[in-house]
Design a protein around this motif. Structure first.
Motif, PDB file in Angstrom:
ATOM      1  N   ARG A 159       0.830  -1.219   0.000  1.00 33.19           N
ATOM      2  CA  ARG A 159       0.000   0.000   0.000  1.00 33.19           C
ATOM      3  C   ARG A 159       0.858   1.260   0.000  1.00 33.19           C
ATOM      4  NH1 ARG A 159      -4.346  -0.025   4.516  1.00 33.19           N
ATOM      5  NH2 ARG A 159      -6.105  -0.018   3.096  1.00 33.19           N
ATOM      6  N   GLN A 160       2.043   1.184   0.586  1.00 33.37           N
ATOM      7  CA  GLN A 160       2.917   2.348   0.702  1.00 33.37           C
ATOM      8  C   GLN A 160       3.894   2.478  -0.462  1.00 33.37           C
ATOM      9  OE1 GLN A 160       4.761   2.125   4.545  1.00 33.37           O
ATOM     10  NE2 GLN A 160       2.816   1.923   5.605  1.00 33.37           N
ATOM     11  N   ALA A 161       3.702   1.638  -1.486  1.00 31.65           N
ATOM     12  CA  ALA A 161       4.590   1.679  -2.651  1.00 31.65           C
ATOM     13  C   ALA A 161       4.251   2.853  -3.549  1.00 31.65           C
ATOM     14  CB  ALA A 161       4.453   0.385  -3.446  1.00 31.65           C
ATOM     15  N   GLN A 162       5.224   3.263  -4.341  1.00 35.40           N
ATOM     16  CA  GLN A 162       4.943   4.238  -5.378  1.00 35.40           C
ATOM     17  C   GLN A 162       4.550   3.434  -6.609  1.00 35.40           C
ATOM     18  OE1 GLN A 162       8.143   6.794  -6.577  1.00 35.40           O
ATOM     19  NE2 GLN A 162       6.738   8.148  -7.671  1.00 35.40           N
ATOM     20  N   ALA A 163       3.381   3.724  -7.176  1.00 31.36           N
ATOM     21  CA  ALA A 163       2.808   2.922  -8.253  1.00 31.36           C
ATOM     22  C   ALA A 163       3.752   2.776  -9.446  1.00 31.36           C
ATOM     23  CB  ALA A 163       1.479   3.522  -8.702  1.00 31.36           C
ATOM     24  N   PRO A 167       7.062 -20.025 -10.514  1.00 32.35           N
ATOM     25  CA  PRO A 167       5.865 -19.716 -11.311  1.00 32.35           C
ATOM     26  C   PRO A 167       5.863 -18.265 -11.805  1.00 32.35           C
ATOM     27  CG  PRO A 167       5.265 -20.794  -9.250  1.00 32.35           C
ATOM     28  CD  PRO A 167       6.724 -20.474  -9.171  1.00 32.35           C
ATOM     29  N   PRO A 168       5.175 -18.002 -12.925  1.00 33.02           N
ATOM     30  CA  PRO A 168       5.097 -16.625 -13.427  1.00 33.02           C
ATOM     31  C   PRO A 168       4.352 -15.718 -12.448  1.00 33.02           C
ATOM     32  CG  PRO A 168       3.668 -18.093 -14.694  1.00 33.02           C
ATOM     33  CD  PRO A 168       4.442 -18.940 -13.744  1.00 33.02           C
ATOM     34  N   TYR A 169       4.711 -14.456 -12.454  1.00 29.64           N
ATOM     35  CA  TYR A 169       4.075 -13.415 -11.641  1.00 29.64           C
ATOM     36  C   TYR A 169       4.213 -13.680 -10.143  1.00 29.64           C
ATOM     37  CZ  TYR A 169       1.920 -13.106 -16.214  1.00 29.64           C
ATOM     38  OH  TYR A 169       1.710 -13.069 -17.571  1.00 29.64           O
ATOM     39  N   SER A 170       5.264 -14.364  -9.731  1.00 32.14           N
ATOM     40  CA  SER A 170       5.418 -14.710  -8.318  1.00 32.14           C
ATOM     41  C   SER A 170       6.424 -13.812  -7.589  1.00 32.14           C
ATOM     42  CB  SER A 170       5.843 -16.178  -8.178  1.00 32.14           C
ATOM     43  OG  SER A 170       7.081 -16.398  -8.827  1.00 32.14           O
ATOM     44  N   ARG A 171       6.763 -12.677  -8.184  1.00 34.55           N
ATOM     45  CA  ARG A 171       7.655 -11.719  -7.529  1.00 34.55           C
ATOM     46  C   ARG A 171       7.153 -10.312  -7.801  1.00 34.55           C
ATOM     47  NH1 ARG A 171      13.324 -11.457  -5.953  1.00 34.55           N
ATOM     48  NH2 ARG A 171      13.930  -9.271  -5.924  1.00 34.55           N
ATOM     49  N   VAL A 172       7.204  -9.478  -6.770  1.00 37.10           N
ATOM     50  CA  VAL A 172       6.879  -8.069  -6.934  1.00 37.10           C
ATOM     51  C   VAL A 172       7.992  -7.251  -6.279  1.00 37.10           C
ATOM     52  CG1 VAL A 172       5.446  -7.874  -4.842  1.00 37.10           C
ATOM     53  CG2 VAL A 172       5.067  -6.300  -6.725  1.00 37.10           C
ATOM     54  N   ASP A 173       8.473  -6.245  -7.003  1.00 35.94           N
ATOM     55  CA  ASP A 173       9.482  -5.309  -6.497  1.00 35.94           C
ATOM     56  C   ASP A 173       8.869  -3.914  -6.527  1.00 35.94           C
ATOM     57  OD1 ASP A 173      12.251  -6.850  -6.488  1.00 35.94           O
ATOM     58  OD2 ASP A 173      11.181  -7.474  -8.301  1.00 35.94           O
ATOM     59  N   PHE A 174       9.228  -3.087  -5.540  1.00 35.08           N
ATOM     60  CA  PHE A 174       8.696  -1.730  -5.491  1.00 35.08           C
ATOM     61  C   PHE A 174       9.525  -0.885  -4.530  1.00 35.08           C
ATOM     62  CE2 PHE A 174       6.446  -4.357  -2.455  1.00 35.08           C
ATOM     63  CZ  PHE A 174       6.457  -3.614  -1.287  1.00 35.08           C
ATOM     64  N   THR A 175       9.302   0.413  -4.630  1.00 35.80           N
ATOM     65  CA  THR A 175       9.917   1.365  -3.705  1.00 35.80           C
ATOM     66  C   THR A 175       8.837   1.827  -2.745  1.00 35.80           C
ATOM     67  OG1 THR A 175      11.479   2.083  -5.386  1.00 35.80           O
ATOM     68  CG2 THR A 175      11.197   3.525  -3.487  1.00 35.80           C
ATOM     69  N   SER A 185       7.762   5.837   3.369  1.00 30.79           N
ATOM     70  CA  SER A 185       7.200   6.003   4.716  1.00 30.79           C
ATOM     71  C   SER A 185       7.762   7.315   5.258  1.00 30.79           C
ATOM     72  CB  SER A 185       7.564   4.817   5.625  1.00 30.79           C
ATOM     73  OG  SER A 185       8.959   4.644   5.699  1.00 30.79           O
ATOM     74  N   GLY A 186       6.925   8.328   5.252  1.00 28.45           N
ATOM     75  CA  GLY A 186       7.370   9.652   5.664  1.00 28.45           C
ATOM     76  C   GLY A 186       8.285  10.222   4.597  1.00 28.45           C
ATOM     77  N   THR A 187       9.506  10.502   4.958  1.00 28.90           N
ATOM     78  CA  THR A 187      10.470  11.045   3.993  1.00 28.90           C
ATOM     79  C   THR A 187      11.458   9.987   3.516  1.00 28.90           C
ATOM     80  OG1 THR A 187      11.909  11.707   5.809  1.00 28.90           O
ATOM     81  CG2 THR A 187      10.341  13.351   4.995  1.00 28.90           C
ATOM     82  N   ALA A 188      11.482   8.840   4.154  1.00 28.47           N
ATOM     83  CA  ALA A 188      12.437   7.788   3.796  1.00 28.47           C
ATOM     84  C   ALA A 188      11.848   6.858   2.729  1.00 28.47           C
ATOM     85  CB  ALA A 188      12.804   6.979   5.032  1.00 28.47           C
ATOM     86  N   THR A 189      12.723   6.308   1.919  1.00 30.30           N
ATOM     87  CA  THR A 189      12.309   5.321   0.924  1.00 30.30           C
ATOM     88  C   THR A 189      13.075   4.026   1.167  1.00 30.30           C
ATOM     89  OG1 THR A 189      14.000   5.969  -0.652  1.00 30.30           O
ATOM     90  CG2 THR A 189      11.847   7.073  -0.824  1.00 30.30           C
ATOM     91  N   ALA A 190      12.463   2.922   0.758  1.00 32.32           N
ATOM     92  CA  ALA A 190      13.112   1.621   0.877  1.00 32.32           C
ATOM     93  C   ALA A 190      12.702   0.771  -0.313  1.00 32.32           C
ATOM     94  CB  ALA A 190      12.691   0.941   2.167  1.00 32.32           C
ATOM     95  N   VAL A 191      13.667   0.053  -0.870  1.00 31.45           N
ATOM     96  CA  VAL A 191      13.373  -0.871  -1.960  1.00 31.45           C
ATOM     97  C   VAL A 191      12.960  -2.191  -1.327  1.00 31.45           C
ATOM     98  CG1 VAL A 191      14.320  -2.089  -3.946  1.00 31.45           C
ATOM     99  CG2 VAL A 191      15.001   0.272  -3.485  1.00 31.45           C
ATOM    100  N   MET A 243      10.543 -11.977   1.957  1.00 34.64           N
ATOM    101  CA  MET A 243      10.405 -10.530   1.915  1.00 34.64           C
ATOM    102  C   MET A 243      11.805  -9.945   1.926  1.00 34.64           C
ATOM    103  SD  MET A 243       8.482  -7.922   4.539  1.00 34.64           S
ATOM    104  CE  MET A 243       9.715  -7.747   5.798  1.00 34.64           C
ATOM    105  N   VAL A 244      12.072  -9.021   0.997  1.00 33.28           N
ATOM    106  CA  VAL A 244      13.357  -8.347   0.936  1.00 33.28           C
ATOM    107  C   VAL A 244      13.155  -6.910   1.375  1.00 33.28           C
ATOM    108  CG1 VAL A 244      15.268  -7.629  -0.536  1.00 33.28           C
ATOM    109  CG2 VAL A 244      14.109  -9.804  -0.965  1.00 33.28           C
ATOM    110  N   SER A 245      13.768  -6.541   2.477  1.00 33.76           N
ATOM    111  CA  SER A 245      13.754  -5.176   2.997  1.00 33.76           C
ATOM    112  C   SER A 245      14.859  -5.094   4.042  1.00 33.76           C
ATOM    113  CB  SER A 245      12.402  -4.851   3.630  1.00 33.76           C
ATOM    114  OG  SER A 245      12.461  -3.605   4.275  1.00 33.76           O
TER     115      SER A 245
END
Length: 169
Positions: free
Chosen positions: A66-70, A82-90, A93-99, A111-113
């Motif tokens: 929900r907090q990702a940038q579209a 399987p296909p479509y089994s990974r999602v990556d996003f930035t 949260s506030g002023t900080a970003t995380a991949v 989960m990668v963070s």
């Protein structure tokens, strides 16, 4: 005065045969009843474990996605998965970003963070898709969990197909 002795009391052949028949019936039924009870309790425990894992995984994915940038959301797959089994996003949260990323590897959901950690070990299938081609702010998450239940069999449960609205354009 002389006491009279009562004649010795015993069982008749018919009574003994009835008791043996009842014991035989109970002896043949008891193992089946025990097997069915064991199977029921193991399947119930497997169902509860699957529901708990799936709800936890969906909650974690939902909260972070929900907090990702579209514009940064990409759906892909790990090699051999399987296909479509990974999602990556930035994630913002506030002023900080995380991949961040969520992906399936075998029967594990990762989960990668700031490092990689396993969220669940009971994953059967994970899929990220866009339900609408004209709106990249909604991502559909489908998750199927599976665990062993009895005699080498498994119990699978597709808990949910959840649509997540990305809050940042």
């Amino acid at each position: 005065m002389e006491k009279r002795r009562s004649p010795a009391r015993g069982w008749t052949l018919t009574e003994v045969m009835i008791v043996v028949a009842i014991m035989g019936i109970l002896t043949t039924m008891a193992p089946n009843i025990m097997i069915q009870m064991t199977r029921f309790f193991r399947q119930n425990r497997a169902r509860i474990e699957i529901q708990r894992d799936a709800r936890t995984a969906l909650d974690i994915i939902n909260r972070n996605l929900r907090q990702a940038q579209a514009s940064t959301v990409t759906v892909s797959q790990e090699s051999g998965q399987p296909p479509y089994s990974r999602v990556d996003f930035t994630k913002y949260s506030g002023t900080a970003t995380a991949v961040m990323a969520f992906y399936q590897s075998g029967t594990s959901l990762f989960m990668v963070s700031r490092g990689t950690r396993a969220i669940s070990q009971n994953l059967r299938y994970l899929s990220f898709t866009y339900p609408r081609t004209d709106d990249d702010n909604i991502v559909s998450v489908s998750i199927t969990m599976e665990t062993g239940s009895y005699e080498g069999r498994t119990k699978a449960l597709q808990l949910s197909v959840e649509k997540v609205r990305i809050m940042n354009d």
